[in-house]
Scaffold this motif. Structure first.
Motif, PDB file in Angstrom:
ATOM      1  N   ALA A  54       1.025  -1.186  -0.015  1.00  0.00           N
ATOM      2  CA  ALA A  54       0.213   0.167   0.012  1.00  0.00           C
ATOM      3  C   ALA A  54       0.863   1.303   0.048  1.00  0.00           C
ATOM      4  O   ALA A  54       0.364   2.316  -0.599  1.00  0.00           O
ATOM      5  CB  ALA A  54      -1.026   0.103   1.056  1.00  0.00           C
ATOM      6  N   ALA A  55       2.018   1.198   0.678  1.00  0.00           N
ATOM      7  CA  ALA A  55       2.880   2.318   0.524  1.00  0.00           C
ATOM      8  C   ALA A  55       3.620   2.280  -0.465  1.00  0.00           C
ATOM      9  O   ALA A  55       4.488   3.420  -0.752  1.00  0.00           O
ATOM     10  CB  ALA A  55       3.874   2.222   2.002  1.00  0.00           C
ATOM     11  N   GLY A  56       3.487   1.431  -1.783  1.00  0.00           N
ATOM     12  CA  GLY A  56       4.369   1.570  -2.582  1.00  0.00           C
ATOM     13  C   GLY A  56       5.726   1.033  -2.726  1.00  0.00           C
ATOM     14  O   GLY A  56       6.709   1.344  -3.660  1.00  0.00           O
ATOM     15  N   GLU A  57       6.087   0.418  -1.572  1.00  0.00           N
ATOM     16  CA  GLU A  57       7.449   0.066  -1.315  1.00  0.00           C
ATOM     17  C   GLU A  57       7.748  -1.683  -1.973  1.00  0.00           C
ATOM     18  O   GLU A  57       8.804  -1.720  -2.268  1.00  0.00           O
ATOM     19  CB  GLU A  57       7.839  -0.278   0.312  1.00  0.00           C
ATOM     20  N   ILE A  58       6.746  -2.176  -2.315  1.00  0.00           N
ATOM     21  CA  ILE A  58       6.858  -3.409  -2.836  1.00  0.00           C
ATOM     22  C   ILE A  58       6.053  -3.348  -4.242  1.00  0.00           C
ATOM     23  O   ILE A  58       4.717  -3.291  -4.109  1.00  0.00           O
ATOM     24  CB  ILE A  58       6.196  -4.791  -2.184  1.00  0.00           C
ATOM     25  N   PRO A  59       6.727  -3.238  -5.437  1.00  0.00           N
ATOM     26  CA  PRO A  59       5.903  -3.260  -6.707  1.00  0.00           C
ATOM     27  C   PRO A  59       4.956  -4.497  -6.955  1.00  0.00           C
ATOM     28  O   PRO A  59       5.307  -5.705  -6.371  1.00  0.00           O
ATOM     29  CB  PRO A  59       7.200  -3.398  -7.730  1.00  0.00           C
ATOM     30  N   THR A  60       3.841  -4.030  -7.520  1.00  0.00           N
ATOM     31  CA  THR A  60       2.999  -5.271  -8.122  1.00  0.00           C
ATOM     32  C   THR A  60       2.645  -5.128  -9.406  1.00  0.00           C
ATOM     33  O   THR A  60       2.898  -4.052 -10.092  1.00  0.00           O
ATOM     34  CB  THR A  60       1.617  -5.007  -7.262  1.00  0.00           C
ATOM     35  N   GLU A  61       2.180  -6.223 -10.179  1.00  0.00           N
ATOM     36  CA  GLU A  61       1.831  -5.831 -11.627  1.00  0.00           C
ATOM     37  C   GLU A  61       0.300  -6.751 -11.783  1.00  0.00           C
ATOM     38  O   GLU A  61       0.091  -7.670 -10.872  1.00  0.00           O
ATOM     39  CB  GLU A  61       2.764  -6.347 -12.425  1.00  0.00           C
ATOM     40  N   PRO A  62      -0.839  -6.307 -12.534  1.00  0.00           N
ATOM     41  CA  PRO A  62      -1.840  -6.955 -12.678  1.00  0.00           C
ATOM     42  C   PRO A  62      -1.610  -8.588 -13.145  1.00  0.00           C
ATOM     43  O   PRO A  62      -0.631  -8.889 -13.897  1.00  0.00           O
ATOM     44  CB  PRO A  62      -2.521  -6.362 -13.865  1.00  0.00           C
ATOM     45  N   ARG A  63      -2.428  -9.367 -12.668  1.00  0.00           N
ATOM     46  CA  ARG A  63      -2.403 -10.730 -13.089  1.00  0.00           C
ATOM     47  C   ARG A  63      -4.093 -11.057 -13.021  1.00  0.00           C
ATOM     48  O   ARG A  63      -4.897 -10.663 -12.053  1.00  0.00           O
ATOM     49  CB  ARG A  63      -1.837 -11.948 -12.054  1.00  0.00           C
ATOM     50  N   ARG A  64      -4.525 -12.018 -13.877  1.00  0.00           N
ATOM     51  CA  ARG A  64      -6.186 -12.347 -13.944  1.00  0.00           C
ATOM     52  C   ARG A  64      -6.404 -13.068 -12.924  1.00  0.00           C
ATOM     53  O   ARG A  64      -5.770 -14.323 -12.892  1.00  0.00           O
ATOM     54  CB  ARG A  64      -6.454 -12.526 -15.248  1.00  0.00           C
ATOM     55  N   VAL A  65      -7.339 -12.920 -11.851  1.00  0.00           N
ATOM     56  CA  VAL A  65      -7.464 -13.684 -10.922  1.00  0.00           C
ATOM     57  C   VAL A  65      -9.200 -13.822 -10.665  1.00  0.00           C
ATOM     58  O   VAL A  65      -9.727 -13.120 -11.499  1.00  0.00           O
ATOM     59  CB  VAL A  65      -6.907 -13.433  -9.419  1.00  0.00           C
ATOM     60  N   SER A  66      -9.548 -14.713  -9.960  1.00  0.00           N
ATOM     61  CA  SER A  66     -11.265 -14.774  -9.793  1.00  0.00           C
ATOM     62  C   SER A  66     -12.003 -13.276  -9.543  1.00  0.00           C
ATOM     63  O   SER A  66     -13.089 -13.161  -9.765  1.00  0.00           O
ATOM     64  CB  SER A  66     -11.535 -16.004  -9.058  1.00  0.00           C
ATOM     65  N   GLU A  67     -11.325 -12.722  -8.455  1.00  0.00           N
ATOM     66  CA  GLU A  67     -11.964 -11.338  -8.208  1.00  0.00           C
ATOM     67  C   GLU A  67     -11.914 -10.437  -9.234  1.00  0.00           C
ATOM     68  O   GLU A  67     -12.660  -9.395  -9.081  1.00  0.00           O
ATOM     69  CB  GLU A  67     -11.464 -11.078  -6.820  1.00  0.00           C
ATOM     70  N   CYS A  68     -11.273 -10.669 -10.246  1.00  0.00           N
ATOM     71  CA  CYS A  68     -11.108  -9.610 -11.567  1.00  0.00           C
ATOM     72  C   CYS A  68     -12.748  -9.301 -11.956  1.00  0.00           C
ATOM     73  O   CYS A  68     -12.988  -8.184 -12.394  1.00  0.00           O
ATOM     74  CB  CYS A  68     -10.391 -10.129 -12.627  1.00  0.00           C
ATOM     75  N   ARG A  69     -13.452 -10.464 -11.777  1.00  0.00           N
ATOM     76  CA  ARG A  69     -14.755 -10.332 -12.582  1.00  0.00           C
ATOM     77  C   ARG A  69     -15.730  -9.205 -11.874  1.00  0.00           C
ATOM     78  O   ARG A  69     -16.727  -8.718 -12.486  1.00  0.00           O
ATOM     79  CB  ARG A  69     -15.538 -11.670 -12.116  1.00  0.00           C
ATOM     80  N   SER A  70     -15.344  -8.824 -10.445  1.00  0.00           N
ATOM     81  CA  SER A  70     -16.284  -7.618  -9.918  1.00  0.00           C
ATOM     82  C   SER A  70     -15.268  -6.539  -9.538  1.00  0.00           C
ATOM     83  O   SER A  70     -15.886  -5.729  -8.654  1.00  0.00           O
ATOM     84  CB  SER A  70     -16.751  -8.381  -8.583  1.00  0.00           C
ATOM     85  N   CYS A  71     -14.157  -6.631  -9.735  1.00  0.00           N
ATOM     86  CA  CYS A  71     -13.275  -5.480  -9.261  1.00  0.00           C
ATOM     87  C   CYS A  71     -13.220  -4.290 -10.086  1.00  0.00           C
ATOM     88  O   CYS A  71     -13.294  -4.422 -11.574  1.00  0.00           O
ATOM     89  CB  CYS A  71     -11.669  -6.025  -9.431  1.00  0.00           C
ATOM     90  N   PRO A  72     -13.344  -3.297  -9.740  1.00  0.00           N
ATOM     91  CA  PRO A  72     -13.736  -1.942 -10.679  1.00  0.00           C
ATOM     92  C   PRO A  72     -12.272  -1.400 -11.298  1.00  0.00           C
ATOM     93  O   PRO A  72     -12.449  -0.607 -12.116  1.00  0.00           O
ATOM     94  CB  PRO A  72     -13.972  -0.852  -9.490  1.00  0.00           C
ATOM     95  N   TRP A  73     -11.169  -2.131 -10.815  1.00  0.00           N
ATOM     96  CA  TRP A  73     -10.049  -1.742 -11.565  1.00  0.00           C
ATOM     97  C   TRP A  73     -10.051  -2.483 -12.886  1.00  0.00           C
ATOM     98  O   TRP A  73      -8.869  -2.443 -13.629  1.00  0.00           O
ATOM     99  CB  TRP A  73      -8.786  -2.118 -10.758  1.00  0.00           C
ATOM    100  N   TRP A  74     -10.928  -3.478 -13.050  1.00  0.00           N
ATOM    101  CA  TRP A  74     -10.509  -4.262 -14.316  1.00  0.00           C
ATOM    102  C   TRP A  74     -10.572  -3.453 -15.548  1.00  0.00           C
ATOM    103  O   TRP A  74     -10.061  -3.881 -16.552  1.00  0.00           O
ATOM    104  CB  TRP A  74     -11.661  -5.342 -14.241  1.00  0.00           C
ATOM    105  N   VAL A  75     -11.064  -2.408 -15.552  1.00  0.00           N
ATOM    106  CA  VAL A  75     -11.503  -1.540 -16.895  1.00  0.00           C
ATOM    107  C   VAL A  75      -9.752  -1.036 -17.055  1.00  0.00           C
ATOM    108  O   VAL A  75      -9.805  -0.640 -18.165  1.00  0.00           O
ATOM    109  CB  VAL A  75     -12.354  -0.369 -16.510  1.00  0.00           C
ATOM    110  N   ARG A  76      -9.028  -1.165 -16.076  1.00  0.00           N
ATOM    111  CA  ARG A  76      -7.607  -0.657 -16.343  1.00  0.00           C
ATOM    112  C   ARG A  76      -6.627  -1.863 -16.360  1.00  0.00           C
ATOM    113  O   ARG A  76      -6.051  -1.975 -17.543  1.00  0.00           O
ATOM    114  CB  ARG A  76      -7.141   0.168 -15.103  1.00  0.00           C
ATOM    115  N   CYS A  77      -7.027  -2.987 -15.568  1.00  0.00           N
ATOM    116  CA  CYS A  77      -6.074  -3.993 -15.868  1.00  0.00           C
ATOM    117  C   CYS A  77      -6.242  -4.827 -16.935  1.00  0.00           C
ATOM    118  O   CYS A  77      -5.294  -5.421 -17.742  1.00  0.00           O
ATOM    119  CB  CYS A  77      -6.215  -4.828 -14.536  1.00  0.00           C
ATOM    120  N   GLY A  78      -7.506  -4.985 -17.391  1.00  0.00           N
ATOM    121  CA  GLY A  78      -7.892  -5.762 -18.520  1.00  0.00           C
ATOM    122  C   GLY A  78      -7.059  -5.607 -19.764  1.00  0.00           C
ATOM    123  O   GLY A  78      -6.633  -6.414 -20.401  1.00  0.00           O
TER     124      GLY A  78
END
Length: 583
Positions: free
Chosen positions: A231-255
């Motif tokens: 959350a503090a940006g100290e560990i980088p992350t990147e998108p991966r498709r997982v089951s919760e993507c179906r209802s995640c509001p960020w899917w419009v960006r990650c997809g």
């Protein structure tokens, strides 16, 4: 800089979602929830309110024992009221809100704080099942019960040999965070970590499942530390498709981002995707080019060849792929398609059937519904189920008497079986209700056929095996463009006036048509599998041999056949409209 403070929700699920949530001042989550998500939230709120009123009623003759914190007051006022109730020694505190722990970066509220030991323990209320009846009677000489429960109306934990637990990671992490916060402010039930406990009241609201929260704290602390760093940006992350993507509001960006990269998680998610990425196979193109043995750690129950074919299908826009030369599905003289409609955990209100006599084309194919429009839960459900069961068994017996074969078909029997058995268990002794043994004998027989399983045996399904994914390939379409299980929940609420007012007869008819289309879809799919699929759907061998990026032989497990390979043309990413579509 504003300190990062995590709620229990931030501790489970997609790490990239947490990073995005805290990296943006305005989140997509600020937008209105989709109807399905809103319905689930409303159902959970209704359940919590029902539990609150049950407990309030139980303790109504004990003034000051059950205290409700005003949910409409400010957060600071809720915290103050919670602490006052603790100081006053209230036995049950509903809607408890704990002080934000900025030092450790956490916040939390609990539906209940229950007085125990030298302080309080958290009990949360959730809208899913947290226990289920044990499959066998307790054995006095056997192992002691592993599940501990407490009566719904008091805190008196004891081993429960009549139930088994249904663990939920999100519930555990939430209870662990609440326990840690109670310890931090000196309000926990014990100063000994080994004695710390929490509880969960599930959708059945028949007991409190007791959990050892003290044993969860070490793992919880490690998860909290990592999530705070994300959350503090100290560990980088990147998108991966997982089951919760179906209802995640960020899917419009990650997809779109995943599709642009042709990320392998679009065709192989979960453990499969993790293994592939660890092996350096990060794109769909790389996976499509693989041949031979799977990478180390590949899940044992999944053919690696299926993942390769899924990748080629994504690249070529292929909707369905044959595993076999000639698809096979069980057929009968009298065929009855069955589809059940339920409302959450409250019951099954509709059993729809479609009867086909394959020996006589002149006999009309007839849809027959067995329904109750009394709002669930209702005893009238027993009447509609009994009528359905009696009719089904009469049709089976008539077929046998006429020397004809009989089969009843469903699509994914897990749902139908649950309510077939559940109806027998919930309504014993009601007129026409079969025994559990009768239901088990039927669903365990060759006369109960799951078309979903038949699809999986005959085809690889790159876009998923859902009926609404597969049946259109066979030429079927639903009358209602909005038809879906999620939408049917909204229609049902209006149909029986769950939100007040009058029942909507138009929505009742809409549900009947939706159910009828589902059973007709199963029929069309079954008949197409028997008659047209072999010539209309490419074999996996054709994709593997025709894909330009492939090497050597196809994966082991293919059946032999004589169909010649056809050249498979790859489409550019811009044309792959369904690549990032959610199943």
């Amino acid at each position: 800089m504003v300190p990062v403070v995590l709620s229990p929700r931030d501790l489970a699920g997609c790490e990239h979602r947490v990073a995005l949530d805290f990296a943006h001042a305005r989140r997509p989550a600020d937008e209105p929830d989709p109807p399905g998500v809103q319905r689930r939230k409303e159902a959970a709120a209704d359940h919590r309110a029902a539990v609150r009123e049950l407990l309030r009623g139980v303790h109504s003759d004990q003034p000051g024992v059950f205290v409700v914190i005003d949910p409409d007051s400010s957060a600071s006022d809720r915290v103050a009221a919670t602490l006052r109730a603790c100081d006053d020694g209230a036995a049950w505190i509903w809607n408890a809100t704990l002080p934000i722990d900025e030092e450790h970066g956490r916040r939390g509220h609990s539906e209940l704080l229950v007085r125990a030991g030298v302080g309080y323990l958290p009990v949360i209320v959730v809208n899913h099942r947290v226990s289920q009846p044990a499959k066998s009677a307790p054995d006095p000489a056997g192992r002691p019960a592993s599940l501990v429960t407490s009566p719904f109306w008091t805190w008196a934990p004891s081993p429960d040999p009549y139930r088994t637990g249904r663990p939920n990671r999100r519930d555990n992490l939430r209870l662990a965070q609440l326990t840690a916060m109670l310890v931090e402010i000196g309000r926990a039930s014990s100063t000994d970590t080994a004695d710390l406990r929490g509880g969960v009241i599930g959708v059945d609201a028949d007991c409190i499942v007791v959990l050892d929260t003290g044993a969860m704290l070490d793992e919880y602390s490690a998860i909290l530390e990592r999530r705070l760093a994300i959350a503090a940006g100290e560990i980088p992350t990147e998108p991966r498709r997982v089951s919760e993507c179906r209802s995640c509001p960020w899917w419009v960006r990650c997809g779109p981002e995943l599709e642009e990269k042709r990320d392998v998680s679009l065709v192989a998610s979960g453990n499969q995707g993790t293994v592939l990425i660890d092996a350096g196979i990060t794109t769909i193109d790389q996976l499509a080019a693989q041949r031979g043995a799977p990478p180390e750690g590949w899940p044992g129950g999944v053919r690696f060849g299926d993942a390769i074919v899924n990748a080629i299908a994504w690249l070529t826009g292929t909707e369905l792929v044959r595993r076999v030369d000639s698809p096979r599905v069980h057929r009968a003289d009298i065929e009855i398609d069955v589809d059940m409609e339920s409302y959450g955990e409250h019951g099954a209100y509709l059993w729809g059937t479609l009867r086909t006599d394959t020996t006589d084309p002149s006999v009309p194919v007839e849809y027959r519904p067995f329904v109750t429009w009394d709002p669930l839960p209702t005893r009238d459900e027993a009447r509609s189920f009994a009528e359905f069961w009696g009719w089904l068994m009469t049709e089976r017996d008539a077929a046998r008497d006429a020397g004809k074969t009989f089969a009843a078909y469903c699509y994914s029997q897990q749902a139908e079986n649950r309510w077939l058995l559940g109806s027998a268990d919930r309504f014993p002794g009601e007129p026409g209700i079969p025994s559990r043994a009768e239901v088990q004998a039927f669903i365990g027989s060759s006369e109960w056929v799951d078309i979903y399983e038949a699809v999986g045996e005959n085809f690889i399904c790159p876009r998923g095996k859902g009926l609404k994914r597969v049946a259109p390939v066979a030429g079927f379409s639903w009358r209602d463009d909005d038809a879906s299980g999620e939408a049917s929940m909204e229609w049902y609420r209006a149909a029986v006036a769950l939100g007040g007012g009058r029942p909507d007869h138009g929505q009742q008819q809409r549900l009947l048509e939706y159910n009828e289309d589902d059973v007709r879809a199963t029929k069309v799919l079954r008949e197409w599998m028997s008659d047209g699929a072999a010539t209309q759907v490419p074999h996996e061998r054709e994709l593997l041999e025709g894909f330009a990026g492939g090497h050597d032989a196809a994966p082991a497990g293919n059946d032999s056949g004589t169909h010649g390979a056809q050249r498979v043309e790859e489409r550019p990413a811009a044309e792959q409209g369904d690549g990032a579509q959610q199943e």
